[in-house]
Scaffold this active site. Structure first.
Site, short mmCIF file in Angstrom:
data_model
loop_
_atom_site.label_atom_id
_atom_site.label_comp_id
_atom_site.label_asym_id
_atom_site.label_seq_id
_atom_site.Cartn_x
_atom_site.Cartn_y
_atom_site.Cartn_z
N GLN A 71 0.86 -1.19 0.00
CA GLN A 71 0.00 0.00 0.00
C GLN A 71 0.90 1.24 0.00
O GLN A 71 0.41 2.36 -0.10
CB GLN A 71 -0.88 0.04 1.24
CG GLN A 71 -1.82 -1.14 1.36
CD GLN A 71 -2.49 -1.18 2.71
OE1 GLN A 71 -3.56 -0.60 2.91
NE2 GLN A 71 -1.87 -1.84 3.66
N ASN A 72 2.19 1.01 0.18
CA ASN A 72 3.12 2.12 0.33
C ASN A 72 3.51 2.71 -1.02
O ASN A 72 3.43 2.03 -2.04
CB ASN A 72 4.37 1.67 1.10
CG ASN A 72 4.02 1.15 2.49
OD1 ASN A 72 2.95 1.47 3.02
ND2 ASN A 72 4.86 0.30 3.05
N CYS A 116 -3.40 16.07 -18.73
CA CYS A 116 -3.13 15.19 -19.90
C CYS A 116 -2.52 13.86 -19.48
O CYS A 116 -2.14 13.05 -20.32
CB CYS A 116 -2.20 15.91 -20.88
SG CYS A 116 -0.50 16.06 -20.29
N HIS A 119 -1.34 1.50 -4.39
CA HIS A 119 -1.70 2.91 -4.24
C HIS A 119 -0.76 3.83 -5.02
O HIS A 119 -0.64 5.01 -4.71
CB HIS A 119 -1.73 3.30 -2.76
CG HIS A 119 -2.80 2.58 -2.00
ND1 HIS A 119 -2.76 2.39 -0.63
CD2 HIS A 119 -3.94 1.97 -2.41
CE1 HIS A 119 -3.82 1.72 -0.23
NE2 HIS A 119 -4.56 1.44 -1.30
N CYS A 156 0.58 14.60 -14.97
CA CYS A 156 -0.20 15.81 -15.20
C CYS A 156 -1.67 15.50 -14.93
O CYS A 156 -2.21 14.51 -15.42
CB CYS A 156 -0.04 16.27 -16.66
SG CYS A 156 -1.16 17.61 -17.07
#
Ligand code: BV8
Ligand code: ZN
Length: 254
Positions: A103-104, A132, A121, A129
């Site tokens: 999860q890190n 885009c 995650h 960005c």
């Protein structure tokens, strides 16, 4: 290091295991000096997750969110993998198949030598960005002007390439984590409060499909009752002890 005495059934499971999953949370990186989310020194104690780690938080306070991640990125760059990360990296040759799910967002598993880490995650080593979707290395954009800096293709705001609350997890990464968990004989959950879903659901899935769940956490969690073995200590101490026990029982004559 004092030897970890294992219950016979656990020894048996570790000796026979062919597919192991290592599932890590912020607690694994605590001994590398990186704050956890819900511990006493937790990152969230200063801020509420929704305020910062969410699209709403970013659109309301782009600069505050960007600066928070910039400070976490700098802490990550200054951190080193700890004996817990290295112990997990040493498991790859010990089992026919090892799936590492984290999860890190700190990339410390990879820096400890682990390949194919499933980052549920995302990763703070990457920016993108928000307009885009252009990916950029965080190392490159930390020096850019502006908080957050502007994408040099379209002028959109840059954001960390992590999964925020309310955002869906990368489909193929989650699917691979589920597939690995469904096949797992042993599922080691280390340094996670088991409160964030769908990630924490992997522990329940492991239990349902009869894997041996091992929890490594100094504190009890909501899913401790699913564990066949709980090692109540810091990851940097307990993972090397568990590794030594794995070595012992897998090299013992059958
Ligand atoms: C989603 C990246 C839906 C950013 C993070 C049910 C199903 C699906 C979703 C939900 C659901 N119920 C609720 C939700 C919503 C939400 C959620 O789970 N909320 C929680 C708070 C209840 N989930 C989501 O929003 C997820 N998205 O499902 O979208 C959707 C569906 C369709 C369409 C659109 C949307 C996305 C969640 C991802 C959020 N991003 N991180 C960032 O890092 O800034 S989560 C964040 O929490 C970190 O990744 C962190 O790793 C993670 C979990 O925390 P832990 O890792 O467990 O860390 P924590 O501090 O909590 O615990 C540390 C533990 O370590 C403690 O137990 C401590 O005792 C222990 N420890 C301390 N020291 C040590 C140690 N252990 C060992 N050794 C030590 N030395
Ligand atoms: Zn752009």
């Amino acid at each position: 290091m004092d030897l970890l005495a294992l219950p016979l059934n656990v020894e048996e499971r570790l000796r026979e295991a062919s597919h192991v999953v290592a599932f890590s949370g912020a607690g694994l990186s605590a001994e590398s000096g990186l704050g956890t989310f819900r511990g006493a020194d937790g990152l969230w104690t200063q801020f509420r997750p929704e305020e910062l780690a969410s699209p709403e938080g970013f659109s309301r306070h782009p600069s505050r969110v960007w600066d928070w991640y910039l400070s976490r990125y700098r802490a990550i760059a200054a951190a080193d993998p700890n004996p817990g990360h290295r112990a997990i990296a040493s498991w790859a040759p010990r089992f026919p198949s090892l799936t590492i799910v984290t999860q890190n967002i700190d990339g410390l598993h990879q820096r400890a030598g682990s390949d194919d880490v499933l980052e549920l995650h995302g990763s703070l080593l990457r920016a993108r960005c928000s307009r885009c979707d252009r990916p950029l290395p965080m190392a490159e954009v930390v020096g850019w002007p502006g908080s957050p800096p502007a994408c040099d293709d379209c002028g959109g705001k840059l954001r960390p390439d992590v999964v925020w609350f309310g955002e869906i997890l990368p489909e193929e990464v989650l699917a691979a984590a589920i597939a690995g968990t469904e096949e797992s004989d042993v599922f080691v959950a280390v340094g996670t409060s088991a409160t964030v879903y769908p990630a924490a659901g992997l522990i329940e899935l492991a239990y349902r499909q009869r894997a041996l769940v091992i929890e490594i956490n100094p504190e009890e969690t909501t899913l401790s009752s699913l564990a066949g073995l709980c090692l109540r200590g810091p990851a940097g101490q307990e993972l090397p002890r568990l590794t030594e026990a794995i070595e012992r029982c897998r090299s013992a004559p059958r």
